[in-house]
Design an enzyme around this catalytic site. Structure first.
Site, mmCIF file in Angstrom:
data_model
loop_
_atom_site.group_PDB
_atom_site.id
_atom_site.type_symbol
_atom_site.label_atom_id
_atom_site.label_comp_id
_atom_site.label_asym_id
_atom_site.label_seq_id
_atom_site.Cartn_x
_atom_site.Cartn_y
_atom_site.Cartn_z
ATOM 1 N N HIS A 133 -4.635 1.520 2.137
ATOM 2 C CA HIS A 133 -3.209 1.177 2.108
ATOM 3 C C HIS A 133 -2.525 1.672 3.381
ATOM 4 O O HIS A 133 -1.770 0.932 4.025
ATOM 5 C CB HIS A 133 -2.595 1.820 0.858
ATOM 6 C CG HIS A 133 -1.126 1.632 0.708
ATOM 7 N ND1 HIS A 133 -0.575 0.728 -0.165
ATOM 8 C CD2 HIS A 133 -0.078 2.250 1.313
ATOM 9 C CE1 HIS A 133 0.741 0.798 -0.099
ATOM 10 N NE2 HIS A 133 1.066 1.718 0.800
ATOM 11 N N GLU A 134 -2.781 2.911 3.769
ATOM 12 C CA GLU A 134 -2.120 3.475 4.948
ATOM 13 C C GLU A 134 -2.649 2.854 6.236
ATOM 14 O O GLU A 134 -1.879 2.613 7.176
ATOM 15 C CB GLU A 134 -2.262 5.002 4.974
ATOM 16 C CG GLU A 134 -1.695 5.722 3.759
ATOM 17 C CD GLU A 134 -0.263 5.362 3.360
ATOM 18 O OE1 GLU A 134 0.496 4.802 4.182
ATOM 19 O OE2 GLU A 134 0.099 5.631 2.204
#
Length: 164
Positions: A133-134
């Protein structure tokens, strides 16, 4: 250190591809400290420098206070598993909005720590989801782009109503 303002969706900065970190100095450590303070205040479990308008490849993840803080500088995914996992995701840039995203269950990630030392690790489950996600955010991919068009449009409409 300091809690910094967070960019809110649909800020164009959330589509910005971040530049690699080249200097591993006190400014990088200060940025990482600010990211941690900002993430905890949000609250969240992960944040990137892009979330606060600093377009460098830096991410901080803290799954829980007992699990410690993880700093990822210039992270890159080396390999992913064929198995997938469904997990509810959200963002500090779109508080209150969540939906289920499908991602690889396990990954191998290469990154540098705050001193510039290269690390490589295999991880799975929730941590693997958070890292992916990051890294997406560092690549200018906001998490809702991982949703179907219909789900994304519904979520954006709810977000727009919430903001009014």
């Amino acid at each position: 250190m300091a809690v910094r303002p967070i960019l809110r969706f649909p800020d164009i900065g959330l589509k910005t591809v971040c530049e690699p970190v080249e200097l591993f100095d006190q400014r990088l450590r200060d940025l990482s400290d600010d990211l941690l303070d900002t993430m905890r205040a949000a609250p969240g479990v992960g944040i990137t420098a892009a979330h606060i308008g600093v377009f460098l490849r830096v991410a901080v993840i803290e799954l829980g206070r007992n699990e410690g803080v993880r700093h990822y500088v210039n992270p890159e995914i080396v390999s992913v598993s064929d198995d997938t996992i469904r997990h509810v995701e959200g963002s500090v840039s779109m508080p209150g909005m969540t939906d289920e995203v499908i991602r690889p269950k396990a990954i191998r990630v290469r990154y540098r720590d705050l001193t510039g030392v290269v690390h490589e690790e295999e991880t799975e489950g929730f941590l693997a989801v958070c890292i992916q996600h990051e890294i997406d955010q560092l690549d200018g991919i906001f998490w809702i782009q991982r949703l179907s068009r219909l789900k994304r449009e519904r979520l954006v409409k709810r977000w727009e109503k919430l903001r009014k």
